[in-house]
Design a protein around this motif. Sequence first.
Motif, PDB file in Angstrom:
ATOM      1  N   THR A 214      76.262  99.050  33.679  1.00  0.00           N
ATOM      2  CA  THR A 214      75.482  98.312  34.709  1.00  0.00           C
ATOM      3  C   THR A 214      75.116  97.138  33.040  1.00  0.00           C
ATOM      4  N   THR A 215      74.783  98.007  32.032  1.00  0.00           N
ATOM      5  CA  THR A 215      74.615  97.228  31.463  1.00  0.00           C
ATOM      6  C   THR A 215      75.501  97.002  30.334  1.00  0.00           C
ATOM      7  N   ASN A 216      76.173  98.036  29.364  1.00  0.00           N
ATOM      8  CA  ASN A 216      77.190  98.031  28.208  1.00  0.00           C
ATOM      9  C   ASN A 216      78.639  98.882  29.107  1.00  0.00           C
TER      10      ASN A 216
ATOM     11  N   GLY B 247      66.730 102.582  36.941  1.00  0.00           N
ATOM     12  CA  GLY B 247      66.680 102.516  35.707  1.00  0.00           C
ATOM     13  C   GLY B 247      66.025 101.484  34.027  1.00  0.00           C
ATOM     14  N   GLY B 248      67.054 101.540  33.351  1.00  0.00           N
ATOM     15  CA  GLY B 248      66.145 100.880  32.611  1.00  0.00           C
ATOM     16  C   GLY B 248      65.678  99.822  32.566  1.00  0.00           C
ATOM     17  N   ASP B 249      66.034  98.828  33.695  1.00  0.00           N
ATOM     18  CA  ASP B 249      65.671  97.756  34.067  1.00  0.00           C
ATOM     19  C   ASP B 249      64.219  97.412  34.583  1.00  0.00           C
TER      20      ASP B 249
ATOM     21  N   ALA C  65      60.720  92.828  26.259  1.00  0.00           N
ATOM     22  CA  ALA C  65      61.061  93.414  26.863  1.00  0.00           C
ATOM     23  C   ALA C  65      61.441  94.421  26.476  1.00  0.00           C
ATOM     24  N   GLU C  66      62.662  94.439  26.554  1.00  0.00           N
ATOM     25  CA  GLU C  66      63.925  95.134  26.058  1.00  0.00           C
ATOM     26  C   GLU C  66      63.454  95.797  24.773  1.00  0.00           C
ATOM     27  N   ALA C  67      63.220  94.596  24.023  1.00  0.00           N
ATOM     28  CA  ALA C  67      63.511  94.951  22.400  1.00  0.00           C
ATOM     29  C   ALA C  67      61.888  95.995  22.647  1.00  0.00           C
ATOM     30  N   ALA C  68      61.043  95.241  22.598  1.00  0.00           N
ATOM     31  CA  ALA C  68      60.001  96.131  22.468  1.00  0.00           C
ATOM     32  C   ALA C  68      59.892  98.204  22.864  1.00  0.00           C
ATOM     33  N   LYS C  69      60.383  97.707  24.573  1.00  0.00           N
ATOM     34  CA  LYS C  69      60.772  99.267  24.462  1.00  0.00           C
ATOM     35  C   LYS C  69      61.769 100.082  23.807  1.00  0.00           C
ATOM     36  N   ILE C  70      62.939  99.242  23.390  1.00  0.00           N
ATOM     37  CA  ILE C  70      63.248 100.168  22.421  1.00  0.00           C
ATOM     38  C   ILE C  70      63.381 100.640  21.417  1.00  0.00           C
ATOM     39  N   ARG C  71      62.159  99.872  20.251  1.00  0.00           N
ATOM     40  CA  ARG C  71      61.233 100.485  19.420  1.00  0.00           C
ATOM     41  C   ARG C  71      60.243 101.044  19.508  1.00  0.00           C
ATOM     42  N   LEU C  72      59.854 101.229  21.275  1.00  0.00           N
ATOM     43  CA  LEU C  72      58.662 102.687  21.143  1.00  0.00           C
ATOM     44  C   LEU C  72      59.418 104.338  21.613  1.00  0.00           C
ATOM     45  N   SER C  73      60.971 103.785  21.807  1.00  0.00           N
ATOM     46  CA  SER C  73      61.420 105.566  21.613  1.00  0.00           C
ATOM     47  C   SER C  73      61.462 105.747  20.108  1.00  0.00           C
ATOM     48  N   ASP C  74      61.442 105.207  19.102  1.00  0.00           N
ATOM     49  CA  ASP C  74      61.042 104.931  18.416  1.00  0.00           C
ATOM     50  C   ASP C  74      60.000 105.230  16.877  1.00  0.00           C
TER      51      ASP C  74
ATOM     52  N   LEU D 154      70.236 108.804  32.651  1.00  0.00           N
ATOM     53  CA  LEU D 154      70.061 107.207  33.502  1.00  0.00           C
ATOM     54  C   LEU D 154      69.738 106.186  32.161  1.00  0.00           C
ATOM     55  N   GLY D 155      70.905 105.258  32.820  1.00  0.00           N
ATOM     56  CA  GLY D 155      71.043 103.992  32.294  1.00  0.00           C
ATOM     57  C   GLY D 155      69.989 102.799  32.422  1.00  0.00           C
ATOM     58  N   GLY D 156      70.961 101.689  32.808  1.00  0.00           N
ATOM     59  CA  GLY D 156      70.151 100.020  32.757  1.00  0.00           C
ATOM     60  C   GLY D 156      69.657 100.231  34.184  1.00  0.00           C
ATOM     61  N   GLY D 157      70.419 100.276  34.769  1.00  0.00           N
ATOM     62  CA  GLY D 157      70.343 100.375  36.670  1.00  0.00           C
ATOM     63  C   GLY D 157      70.693 101.231  37.530  1.00  0.00           C
TER      64      GLY D 157
ATOM     65  N   VAL E 245      73.141 111.925  29.313  1.00  0.00           N
ATOM     66  CA  VAL E 245      73.862 110.381  28.715  1.00  0.00           C
ATOM     67  C   VAL E 245      73.512 109.556  29.862  1.00  0.00           C
ATOM     68  N   GLY E 246      72.910 107.754  29.142  1.00  0.00           N
ATOM     69  CA  GLY E 246      72.732 106.809  29.620  1.00  0.00           C
ATOM     70  C   GLY E 246      71.402 106.454  28.486  1.00  0.00           C
ATOM     71  N   GLY E 247      71.698 105.092  28.122  1.00  0.00           N
ATOM     72  CA  GLY E 247      70.878 104.013  26.666  1.00  0.00           C
ATOM     73  C   GLY E 247      69.339 105.074  27.234  1.00  0.00           C
ATOM     74  N   SER E 248      68.335 104.854  28.341  1.00  0.00           N
ATOM     75  CA  SER E 248      67.467 105.244  28.793  1.00  0.00           C
ATOM     76  C   SER E 248      67.165 106.663  27.968  1.00  0.00           C
ATOM     77  N   THR E 249      67.688 106.922  27.787  1.00  0.00           N
ATOM     78  CA  THR E 249      67.454 108.759  27.768  1.00  0.00           C
ATOM     79  C   THR E 249      67.359 108.799  26.567  1.00  0.00           C
ATOM     80  N   ARG E 250      67.336 107.774  25.800  1.00  0.00           N
ATOM     81  CA  ARG E 250      66.459 108.455  23.995  1.00  0.00           C
ATOM     82  C   ARG E 250      64.977 107.367  24.179  1.00  0.00           C
ATOM     83  N   ILE E 251      64.053 107.596  25.347  1.00  0.00           N
ATOM     84  CA  ILE E 251      63.045 107.144  25.693  1.00  0.00           C
ATOM     85  C   ILE E 251      62.252 108.520  25.350  1.00  0.00           C
ATOM     86  N   PRO E 252      61.271 108.653  24.446  1.00  0.00           N
ATOM     87  CA  PRO E 252      61.002 110.189  24.078  1.00  0.00           C
ATOM     88  C   PRO E 252      59.939 111.310  25.788  1.00  0.00           C
TER      89      PRO E 252
END
Length: 610
Positions: A14-16, A223-225, A261-270, A194-197, A330-337
Amino acid sequence: MSDDRLILGIDLGTTNSLAAVMTPAGPEVLRDGQGQAIVPSVIEFTPGGVTVGAEARAHAVANPLATIYSVKRLMGRGMDDVAAVAEHLPYQVVPGPHGTVCVQIGERLLTPQELSAIILREVKQRAEAALGREITEAVITVPAYFDDAQRQATRDAGRIAGLNVRRIVNEPTAAALAYGLDRTDESTIAVYDLGGGTFDVSILRVAGGVFQVLSTQGDTALGGDDFDRALIDVITSETRRQFGSDLTFPPSTRQALRNFAEAAKIRLSDEDEARIEVDLGEGRSFARTIAREEFEDLIGEWVDHTIEHCQRALKDARLQPDQIDQVVMVGGSTRIPLVRQRVGAFFGRAPYTAINPDEVVAMGAGVQAGILAGLRQDTLLLDVIPLSLGIETLGGAMGKLIMRNATVPCQASETFTTYVDAQTAVDINVLQGERELSTDCRSLGRFKLAGIPPMPAGMPRVRVAFLVDANGILNVSAQELRSGKEASVQITPAHGLTRDEVDQMVQDSYAHARQDMRAHQLIDTRNEANRVLSAIDKALADVGDVLDDRQRRRLDEAVAALNSRMTGDDPDALYEAMTAANDAAEPLTTAQMNRVLKETVKGRKLDEVG
Ligand code: AMP
């Protein structure tokens, strides 16, 4: 490896999107010269043509109506299915043929299949560049929850892109393959994606090198969207409170908000907090720090939803959480703690995150491609039917022929008769779904078995056969047994395209190829021209005084002409202007070279320099 058997494994996300191939050393994700594997699934249409990937994504803010993302959400779907999604997309989603949806870009209408094909063609071309050879065959992954129409749409997209799609593989199956879990003795695995969509969870069992998907559950619209949107909602409601409720956001601002919003979300994973700063124009701006806990509160409900799906998947597989041996993320959104915590707590074990969650599906597609190419014969892959399949019976009930979670490939048939004397034709409505009434199920398509000889009611015996192939794609046939009358029928999904339409799109893609190539050329030339302009600036500062009045005038005119061509659509005219500017700058270049040469030879004998 025999070269002619190379099959590309593609994760069309969906995203990449990205691709991998099987090598003697194992699956390998393909990267470009910069080491980049991922192609953002974003397409930008400009008057000059089409661009795909990071460049297109970067222009999403400036060109929101013609920058297309999240196409996967539209694949094989109807207007009703996507109404809620389309509302949040800055581009125009309009009704297409046969109940499908299309995307309108200016005057042009494009199906999701054609749009996905543009992404696939880009992935194919990059793979060809990385491997230095042509590729015509591919394995493409889809969410396990994709229905027949969505799988067909994906297959059609591959064809439009010039790929023979050898297999459509469920993403969780691919992820488990990437981890080599087919080589474990016997274990039960939950794959949480859990991916983008999209979200799906699958319960797999591996025993003796044989894979079986026991159950799948998911939501094609989670998803992450959604997490991005939750943050956007906070920003918009707070800005309206600050600047008045009539504050409206033009498409470009909405797209910018999405990026922030997406940049903030990704930052909040770390990190524990992230700062959002948005320029709203007209001297207005909005700034706000968001803490991780606040973000977790915002997305908690969605994460709970995914856990409910995990519960349902276990129930379908008749298992308890403690019977799961491994959990694969699997999926970018599974990086969320928070996601990792909740999933770990539910299954009572730390999830498996060893492989990059963005690349694991493509790697598995590469493994599957290797198996199909005959590089590995040790694995048998069995998948399941995500939703029950059947036909509409008398009175509008759903008569199920193949039950949900049946293993594919599979077939089933049912024989029925007519209710009216001398009935010579039967209408068959093919359904997909779990509900009892046909109106509550999705109609995959209708067809008519005609030419039955007139007989009294109850005499004809009509046999309807369902065959689901290894890709999870349904073929339906019908035959009247008493007369031997056979009608061969081809079913087109209600939200799909006919073969002719796909062929037409293949033709169109050739027709657009020239235009697309010009767009690439334009971008390359623009980049080159930018380099020329800044080199001239630098040279003018360094050695500008060597120019006489005539030379200076000629250069100024050439630079002005080049600048005026920069925003145009014609790569040839731009190239000409760039060459003219380069020629006019010749005396500067010569002066610069002379100076360098003088500095080099200072203090040295000439023959040392040669
Ligand atoms: P996929 O569809 O698997 O490519 O996942 C893409 C989604 O993962 C997008 O919504 C991204 O914003 C999200 N994503 C990527 N990296 C992170 C991260 N570090 N933290 C949270 N979400 C992320």
